[in-house]
Scaffold this motif. Structure first.
Motif, mmCIF file in Angstrom:
data_model
loop_
_atom_site.group_PDB
_atom_site.id
_atom_site.type_symbol
_atom_site.label_atom_id
_atom_site.label_comp_id
_atom_site.label_asym_id
_atom_site.label_seq_id
_atom_site.Cartn_x
_atom_site.Cartn_y
_atom_site.Cartn_z
ATOM 1 N N LYS A 9 0.837 -1.198 0.000
ATOM 2 C CA LYS A 9 0.000 0.000 0.000
ATOM 3 C C LYS A 9 0.874 1.251 0.000
ATOM 4 O O LYS A 9 1.742 1.412 0.861
ATOM 5 C CB LYS A 9 -0.917 -0.018 1.227
ATOM 6 C CG LYS A 9 -1.928 1.104 1.224
ATOM 7 C CD LYS A 9 -2.923 0.972 2.355
ATOM 8 C CE LYS A 9 -3.910 2.129 2.316
ATOM 9 N NZ LYS A 9 -4.864 2.079 3.398
ATOM 10 N N SER B 269 -12.086 8.646 -5.621
ATOM 11 C CA SER B 269 -11.397 8.796 -4.337
ATOM 12 C C SER B 269 -10.090 9.528 -4.553
ATOM 13 O O SER B 269 -9.428 9.347 -5.585
ATOM 14 C CB SER B 269 -11.086 7.424 -3.723
ATOM 15 O OG SER B 269 -12.272 6.731 -3.450
ATOM 16 N N TYR C 198 -1.068 14.310 -4.485
ATOM 17 C CA TYR C 198 -2.405 13.733 -4.562
ATOM 18 C C TYR C 198 -2.443 12.740 -5.719
ATOM 19 O O TYR C 198 -1.811 12.945 -6.762
ATOM 20 C CB TYR C 198 -3.454 14.813 -4.848
ATOM 21 C CG TYR C 198 -3.826 15.675 -3.681
ATOM 22 C CD1 TYR C 198 -4.434 15.135 -2.553
ATOM 23 C CD2 TYR C 198 -3.596 17.039 -3.708
ATOM 24 C CE1 TYR C 198 -4.804 15.929 -1.488
ATOM 25 C CE2 TYR C 198 -3.961 17.845 -2.642
ATOM 26 C CZ TYR C 198 -4.562 17.289 -1.536
ATOM 27 O OH TYR C 198 -4.920 18.080 -0.488
ATOM 28 N N MET D 127 -0.768 4.420 -1.120
ATOM 29 C CA MET D 127 -1.694 5.554 -1.131
ATOM 30 C C MET D 127 -2.554 5.533 0.122
ATOM 31 O O MET D 127 -3.036 4.479 0.525
ATOM 32 C CB MET D 127 -2.595 5.488 -2.357
ATOM 33 C CG MET D 127 -1.856 5.537 -3.654
ATOM 34 S SD MET D 127 -3.002 5.379 -5.024
ATOM 35 C CE MET D 127 -2.159 4.182 -6.013
ATOM 36 N N PHE D 128 -2.754 6.717 0.697
ATOM 37 C CA PHE D 128 -3.484 6.809 1.952
ATOM 38 C C PHE D 128 -4.443 7.989 1.928
ATOM 39 O O PHE D 128 -4.222 8.971 1.223
ATOM 40 C CB PHE D 128 -2.500 6.976 3.121
ATOM 41 C CG PHE D 128 -1.482 5.882 3.182
ATOM 42 C CD1 PHE D 128 -1.760 4.685 3.811
ATOM 43 C CD2 PHE D 128 -0.242 6.031 2.585
ATOM 44 C CE1 PHE D 128 -0.831 3.660 3.853
ATOM 45 C CE2 PHE D 128 0.703 5.015 2.616
ATOM 46 C CZ PHE D 128 0.409 3.830 3.253
ATOM 47 N N TYR D 129 -5.492 7.865 2.714
ATOM 48 C CA TYR D 129 -6.424 8.977 2.917
ATOM 49 C C TYR D 129 -5.877 9.877 4.028
ATOM 50 O O TYR D 129 -5.103 9.427 4.875
ATOM 51 C CB TYR D 129 -7.797 8.469 3.377
ATOM 52 C CG TYR D 129 -8.562 7.678 2.361
ATOM 53 C CD1 TYR D 129 -9.149 8.299 1.258
ATOM 54 C CD2 TYR D 129 -8.740 6.308 2.514
ATOM 55 C CE1 TYR D 129 -9.876 7.567 0.336
ATOM 56 C CE2 TYR D 129 -9.465 5.571 1.593
ATOM 57 C CZ TYR D 129 -10.031 6.217 0.504
ATOM 58 O OH TYR D 129 -10.744 5.495 -0.406
ATOM 59 N N TYR E 276 -6.349 10.178 -2.895
ATOM 60 C CA TYR E 276 -5.371 9.671 -1.954
ATOM 61 C C TYR E 276 -4.178 10.610 -1.879
ATOM 62 O O TYR E 276 -3.975 11.441 -2.760
ATOM 63 C CB TYR E 276 -4.861 8.296 -2.400
ATOM 64 C CG TYR E 276 -5.930 7.242 -2.498
ATOM 65 C CD1 TYR E 276 -6.257 6.466 -1.394
ATOM 66 C CD2 TYR E 276 -6.600 7.005 -3.691
ATOM 67 C CE1 TYR E 276 -7.238 5.473 -1.483
ATOM 68 C CE2 TYR E 276 -7.573 6.020 -3.790
ATOM 69 C CZ TYR E 276 -7.881 5.260 -2.684
ATOM 70 O OH TYR E 276 -8.837 4.298 -2.764
#
Length: 78
Positions: free
Chosen positions: A25, A66, A60, A27-29, A68
Motif C-alpha cells: 500500500k 477517491s 495527490y 496511497m493513503f487517505y 489519496y
C-alpha cells in the motif's frame, strides 16, 4: 513555536509515509494520517500535510472517485 512544531510534525508525517509505504500500500487517505498520530491535533496534521503537498514531498492521486495522498517518489509515471 508554530514553525518549529510544524517542521517536527512534517518530519514525523514524512517518516510515517516512508514506513507505511514499505508494503504494497502506497496511497493513503488524510484520515489514515490522522489515525497514525492520535495525540496530535487533526487540524495541525492537515496543515502539515498541505505544506508537504506544496513542497512536493507528498502528492495527490485520484482514481476519479477517491483522492489519496502518497509520497511523490511512488507517484505512477505515465
Amino acid at each position: 513555536m508554530g514553525v518549529k512544531m510544524s517542521d517536527e510534525l512534517k518530519q514525523r508525517i514524512t517518516g510515517l509515509f516512508q514506513e507505511k509505504s514499505k508494503g504494497d500500500k502506497k496511497m493513503f487517505y488524510i484520515r489514515d494520517v490522522t489515525k497514525w498520530l492520535p495525540d496530535e491535533d487533526r487540524h495541525a496534521i492537515q496543515d502539515a500535510v498541505k505544506v508537504l503537498l506544496d513542497e512536493g514531498v507528498l502528492v495527490y492521486w485520484s482514481s476519479g472517485s477517491s483522492t489519496y495522498i502518497m509520497l511523490a517518489e511512488f507517484f505512477p509515471k505515465e
